[in-house]
Scaffold this motif. Structure first.
Motif, short mmCIF file in Angstrom:
data_model
loop_
_atom_site.label_atom_id
_atom_site.label_comp_id
_atom_site.label_asym_id
_atom_site.label_seq_id
_atom_site.Cartn_x
_atom_site.Cartn_y
_atom_site.Cartn_z
N SER A 293 -3.63 -18.07 -14.02
CA SER A 293 -4.37 -17.63 -12.99
C SER A 293 -4.36 -17.45 -12.24
CB SER A 293 -6.80 -18.18 -12.96
OG SER A 293 -6.23 -19.46 -12.48
N ASP A 294 -3.16 -17.84 -11.60
CA ASP A 294 -2.65 -17.85 -10.03
C ASP A 294 -2.48 -15.87 -9.41
OD1 ASP A 294 -3.25 -20.30 -8.60
OD2 ASP A 294 -1.09 -19.92 -9.43
N VAL A 295 -2.29 -15.70 -8.81
CA VAL A 295 -2.20 -14.30 -8.55
C VAL A 295 -0.96 -14.03 -7.13
CG1 VAL A 295 -2.62 -11.70 -7.71
CG2 VAL A 295 -4.07 -12.99 -8.83
N ILE A 296 -0.50 -13.64 -7.68
CA ILE A 296 1.21 -13.45 -6.51
C ILE A 296 0.83 -12.61 -6.01
CG2 ILE A 296 3.26 -13.60 -5.87
CD1 ILE A 296 1.56 -16.37 -6.92
N VAL A 297 0.66 -11.93 -4.71
CA VAL A 297 0.85 -11.05 -3.36
C VAL A 297 2.88 -10.60 -3.16
CG1 VAL A 297 0.26 -9.23 -2.06
CG2 VAL A 297 -1.61 -10.03 -3.19
N ALA A 298 3.16 -10.07 -3.73
CA ALA A 298 4.96 -9.90 -3.67
C ALA A 298 4.92 -8.68 -2.65
CB ALA A 298 5.68 -10.40 -5.19
N THR A 299 5.58 -8.82 -1.88
CA THR A 299 6.15 -7.68 -1.16
C THR A 299 7.61 -7.58 -0.29
OG1 THR A 299 5.19 -8.52 1.19
CG2 THR A 299 3.20 -7.30 -0.07
N VAL A 300 8.20 -6.24 -0.17
CA VAL A 300 9.17 -6.22 1.14
C VAL A 300 8.47 -6.24 2.46
CG1 VAL A 300 10.61 -4.66 2.01
CG2 VAL A 300 10.65 -4.92 -0.41
N PRO A 301 9.41 -7.30 3.51
CA PRO A 301 8.20 -7.18 5.07
C PRO A 301 8.01 -6.13 5.53
CG PRO A 301 10.34 -8.88 5.05
CD PRO A 301 10.01 -8.16 3.60
N LYS A 302 7.06 -5.64 6.00
CA LYS A 302 7.18 -4.50 6.79
C LYS A 302 6.83 -3.50 6.31
CE LYS A 302 5.90 -4.94 10.50
NZ LYS A 302 4.50 -5.59 10.84
N SER A 303 5.81 -3.40 4.46
CA SER A 303 5.45 -2.69 3.98
C SER A 303 4.10 -2.40 3.20
CB SER A 303 6.34 -2.96 2.35
OG SER A 303 6.50 -3.68 1.61
N GLY A 304 3.39 -2.99 4.11
CA GLY A 304 1.81 -2.75 3.64
C GLY A 304 1.36 -4.41 3.10
N THR A 305 1.80 -4.91 3.74
CA THR A 305 2.11 -7.05 3.29
C THR A 305 0.19 -7.04 3.71
OG1 THR A 305 4.02 -7.15 3.78
CG2 THR A 305 2.55 -8.89 3.20
N THR A 306 0.09 -6.80 4.72
CA THR A 306 -0.96 -7.07 5.79
C THR A 306 -2.50 -6.49 4.79
OG1 THR A 306 -0.50 -7.09 7.72
CG2 THR A 306 -2.57 -7.61 7.42
N TRP A 307 -2.50 -5.09 4.69
CA TRP A 307 -3.14 -4.20 3.60
C TRP A 307 -3.64 -4.68 2.38
CZ3 TRP A 307 -2.33 0.93 1.88
CH2 TRP A 307 -3.54 2.23 2.44
N LEU A 308 -2.05 -5.04 1.42
CA LEU A 308 -2.87 -4.97 -0.26
C LEU A 308 -3.13 -6.86 -0.10
CD1 LEU A 308 -2.47 -4.63 -2.88
CD2 LEU A 308 0.56 -5.20 -3.30
N LYS A 309 -2.75 -7.60 0.71
CA LYS A 309 -3.30 -8.84 0.54
C LYS A 309 -4.97 -9.26 0.46
CE LYS A 309 0.32 -12.41 2.39
NZ LYS A 309 0.69 -13.46 3.03
N ALA A 310 -5.51 -8.26 1.86
CA ALA A 310 -7.15 -7.77 1.99
C ALA A 310 -7.99 -7.19 0.71
CB ALA A 310 -7.06 -7.47 3.22
N LEU A 311 -6.86 -5.96 0.20
CA LEU A 311 -7.35 -5.62 -0.76
C LEU A 311 -7.49 -6.60 -1.95
CD1 LEU A 311 -5.75 -1.81 -0.92
CD2 LEU A 311 -7.47 -2.35 0.20
N THR A 312 -6.59 -7.10 -2.28
CA THR A 312 -6.06 -8.34 -3.26
C THR A 312 -7.45 -9.92 -3.40
OG1 THR A 312 -4.11 -7.86 -4.25
CG2 THR A 312 -4.84 -9.94 -4.33
N PHE A 313 -7.36 -9.75 -2.03
CA PHE A 313 -8.40 -10.76 -1.81
C PHE A 313 -9.73 -10.39 -2.00
CE2 PHE A 313 -10.86 -13.63 0.45
CZ PHE A 313 -10.92 -14.40 0.12
N ALA A 314 -10.43 -9.32 -1.23
CA ALA A 314 -11.98 -8.65 -1.83
C ALA A 314 -11.84 -8.70 -2.81
CB ALA A 314 -11.78 -7.02 -0.53
N ILE A 315 -10.87 -7.41 -3.72
CA ILE A 315 -11.14 -7.54 -4.95
C ILE A 315 -11.38 -8.69 -6.13
CG2 ILE A 315 -9.55 -5.83 -7.39
CD1 ILE A 315 -8.39 -4.42 -5.61
N LEU A 316 -10.34 -9.53 -6.17
CA LEU A 316 -11.33 -10.91 -7.43
C LEU A 316 -12.01 -12.12 -6.55
CD1 LEU A 316 -7.25 -12.15 -6.63
CD2 LEU A 316 -8.37 -11.00 -8.68
N ASN A 317 -12.05 -11.72 -4.72
CA ASN A 317 -13.39 -12.35 -4.85
C ASN A 317 -14.71 -11.45 -4.18
OD1 ASN A 317 -12.31 -15.31 -3.67
ND2 ASN A 317 -10.81 -14.00 -3.41
N ARG A 318 -14.70 -10.30 -4.68
CA ARG A 318 -15.86 -9.45 -4.66
C ARG A 318 -17.71 -10.34 -5.34
NH1 ARG A 318 -13.17 -6.83 -9.00
NH2 ARG A 318 -14.27 -6.48 -10.84
#
Length: 324
Positions: A58-83
């Motif tokens: 059930s894990d979700v991994i937000v994988a990113t290249v540094p400085k490519s929208g990491t902060t934004w995608l983490k927030a979106l993914t967390f909000a979507i999963l925990n809505r």
């Protein structure tokens, strides 16, 4: 007889001594480990992450290249999963915690001495657990690759990424003396944290094509262009699509607004303090624009990066939009 922890520290110290290293402009050094360059302050965590992390289906991994929208995608993914858990936007964790705290990087989590305690902590997290990582796909632990956990990946056009890297380095390390031209040179050669970036992007890109139910590949520019579409796409990929009722009630718009650059940048929690004892939260929010690189690149730099991109990405089908 040496303790297990002492023996492990000895082995890791000797491993570091054997690895090629280069001076870094944020960390002290970069080490070449398994064909990728890792910052000295992350390498121990990367090794422990590979050895000890046990992924759950059930894990979700937000994988990113540094400085490519990491902060934004983490927030979106967390909000979507925990809505469902945090339906009210008034007491949402994203209003009081930075997204890097809510979606912690696994290589930072495992940068600890007492691994067993950490593993116990991780096993008690409410599911679905959501973590972040900058680790390239080939170097992910077997448990991530072999389980049914999902990976959401984002990268950004290299022109804007280089500018963001250079400015972030200058802010976090006032002693950094690299010019943007020198930063470009290192980037093209692949000598950057978690790089070469080309191989980083292509690893996840190829896996997303071979195994689309495992890896969702996103580009920062496309998210900016049609965020509504991609929020729905992420939810579908994570097997928690929005219902018609949610859509009509504005749930998608609420998530987009909650995670918007302007909203997050202006929150008190993101104006002070650090992430991982080193990186100031306020420096994770600069402009968030596409095409800002035109204010920094000379014609020679444009030519160099364009040629390098053509050479490195040729035949892969991976391309980028570099202006709005």
């Amino acid at each position: 007889m040496a303790s297990t922890e002492g023996l492990q520290a000895y082995e890791e110290e000797n491993l570091l001594l054997s690895l090629p290293k280069e001076k870094d402009w944020i960390a002290q050094h970069l080490y070449l480990f398994q064909d990728f360059w890792y910052p000295s302050n992350f390498i121990e965590g990367v090794i422990n992450f590979q050895k000890h992390f046990q992924a759950k289906d059930s894990d979700v991994i937000v994988a990113t290249v540094p400085k490519s929208g990491t902060t934004w995608l983490k927030a979106l993914t967390f909000a979507i999963l925990n809505r469902q858990r945090f339906s009210s936007s008034h007491n949402h964790p994203l209003l009081t915690s930075n997204s890097h705290e809510l979606v912690p990087p696994l290589e930072l989590i495992f940068h600890v001495d007492n691994i067993q305690d950490k593993l116990s902590d991780l096993s008690n997290i409410t599911e679905p657990r959501v973590f972040g990582t900058h680790v390239p796909f080939p170097s992910l632990p077997k448990s991530i690759k072999e389980s049914n956990c999902k990976i959401v990946y984002i990268c950004r056009n290299p022109f804007d990424t280089i500018v963001s890297l250079w400015i972030f380095a200058n802010k976090n390390n006032p002693l950094n003396e690299l010019t943007i031209e020198e930063t470009l040179e290192k980037y093209c050669k692949g000598i950057v944290g978690f790089g070469p970036t080309w191989e980083h992007m292509l690893g996840y890109w190829k896996e997303s094509i071979a195994n689309p139910n495992k890896v969702l590949f996103l580009k920062y520019e496309e998210l900016k262009e049609d965020i509504n579409f991609y929020v729905k796409r992420v939810a579908e990929f994570l097997d928690c699509p929005f219902t018609e009722e949610e859509e009509s009630n504005g749930v998608i718009e609420n998530i987009i607004n909650l995670c918007s650059f302007e909203k997050m940048k202006n929150l008190e929690v993101n104006k002070s303090g650090t992430v991982g004892r080193k990186y100031e939260k306020k420096y994770f929010f600069r402009k968030g624009e596409v095409g800002d690189w035109v204010n920094y690149f000379s014609p020679a730099m444009i030519e160099k990066l364009s040629k390098t991109m053509e050479e490195k990405l040729s035949g892969s089908g991976l391309s980028f939009k570099t202006s709005p």
